[in-house]
Design a protein around this motif. Structure first.
Motif, PDB file in Angstrom:
ATOM      1  N   LEU A   1      -0.620  -7.337 -11.607  1.00 24.64           N
ATOM      2  CA  LEU A   1      -1.111  -8.664 -11.149  1.00 24.64           C
ATOM      3  C   LEU A   1      -1.586  -7.869  -9.637  1.00 24.64           C
ATOM      4  O   LEU A   1      -1.283  -6.829  -9.106  1.00 24.64           O
ATOM      5  CB  LEU A   1      -0.240  -9.722 -10.874  1.00 24.64           C
ATOM      6  N   ASP A   2      -2.428  -8.436  -9.251  1.00 25.58           N
ATOM      7  CA  ASP A   2      -3.407  -8.004  -7.922  1.00 25.58           C
ATOM      8  C   ASP A   2      -2.016  -7.894  -6.837  1.00 25.58           C
ATOM      9  O   ASP A   2      -2.035  -6.979  -6.008  1.00 25.58           O
ATOM     10  CB  ASP A   2      -4.226  -9.027  -7.351  1.00 25.58           C
ATOM     11  N   ASP A   3      -1.301  -8.874  -6.740  1.00 26.91           N
ATOM     12  CA  ASP A   3      -0.187  -8.981  -5.617  1.00 26.91           C
ATOM     13  C   ASP A   3       0.522  -7.717  -6.071  1.00 26.91           C
ATOM     14  O   ASP A   3       1.174  -7.104  -4.900  1.00 26.91           O
ATOM     15  CB  ASP A   3       0.659 -10.197  -6.020  1.00 26.91           C
ATOM     16  N   GLN A   4       1.042  -7.349  -7.196  1.00 23.06           N
ATOM     17  CA  GLN A   4       1.939  -6.185  -7.426  1.00 23.06           C
ATOM     18  C   GLN A   4       1.192  -5.062  -7.060  1.00 23.06           C
ATOM     19  O   GLN A   4       1.961  -4.053  -6.607  1.00 23.06           O
ATOM     20  CB  GLN A   4       2.215  -6.301  -9.041  1.00 23.06           C
TER      21      GLN A   4
ATOM     22  N   ARG B   1      -1.015  -4.608  -4.720  1.00 23.98           N
ATOM     23  CA  ARG B   1      -1.111  -4.592  -3.116  1.00 23.98           C
ATOM     24  C   ARG B   1       0.215  -4.039  -2.677  1.00 23.98           C
ATOM     25  O   ARG B   1       0.155  -3.246  -1.924  1.00 23.98           O
ATOM     26  CB  ARG B   1      -1.388  -5.854  -2.687  1.00 23.98           C
ATOM     27  N   ARG B   2       1.374  -4.493  -3.345  1.00 23.34           N
ATOM     28  CA  ARG B   2       2.512  -4.086  -2.919  1.00 23.34           C
ATOM     29  C   ARG B   2       2.904  -2.492  -3.155  1.00 23.34           C
ATOM     30  O   ARG B   2       3.311  -2.024  -2.140  1.00 23.34           O
ATOM     31  CB  ARG B   2       3.741  -4.914  -3.475  1.00 23.34           C
TER      32      ARG B   2
ATOM     33  N   THR C   1       0.760  -0.715  -0.531  1.00 22.66           N
ATOM     34  CA  THR C   1       1.320  -1.016   0.839  1.00 22.66           C
ATOM     35  C   THR C   1       2.573   0.211   0.948  1.00 22.66           C
ATOM     36  O   THR C   1       2.475   0.977   1.972  1.00 22.66           O
ATOM     37  CB  THR C   1       1.722  -2.281   1.266  1.00 22.66           C
TER      38      THR C   1
END
Length: 142
Positions: A128-131, A133-134, A137
């Protein structure tokens, strides 16, 4: 030519009783102008079956192979390998037994009523996009 060597190796690894028929089959495939990778796959699949049937106490000769032998071989392939590999070997064996029947090496084609191994669709999980991004990061050191 690497493919030619691969076929010779595959034939040399086959049970001795099967080597003449594998050589004849190979030459027939070459005469039909089949691609070298196709020849490799067909001969190798047939060698795997021959090895599977080469019980030291009760080997199964080509003329005695039945549907049950083929199905047992396919089950053994599915237990150890992917469904795709088992399916490829199934297709290669269909070609071999059709050839052997046509050339009079066997009277009845044991593949006639053998079902093709089903290919099971596998889905690859996408991040997923959030995964994502993490992960990025974390790679930045933040």
């Amino acid at each position: 030519m690497a493919s030619r060597n691969q076929v010779h190796i595959a034939i040399s690894l086959a049970p001795e009783a099967w080597r003449p028929i594998l050589r004849t089959y190979r030459f027939s495939l070459m005469a039909a102008n089949k691609a070298s990778r196709t020849i490799d796959a067909y001969v190798d699949a047939t060698r795997h079956l021959a090895t599977f049937l080469d019980d030291p106490h009760d080997p199964v000769p080509l003329a005695d192979i039945q549907r049950e032998h083929i199905e047992a071989f396919l089950v053994s392939q599915l237990e150890r390998l992917t469904a795709g590999t088992a399916n490829n070997r199934y297709r290669a064996l269909r070609m071999f037994f059709a050839w052997a029947t046509e050339k009079g090496e066997i009277r009845v084609n044991p593949m006639l009523h053998v079902a093709r191994p089903a290919l099971v669709e596998t889905r690859t999980q996408v991040l997923l996009d959030d995964q994502l991004r993490r992960i990025l990061t974390a790679c930045e050191g933040n």
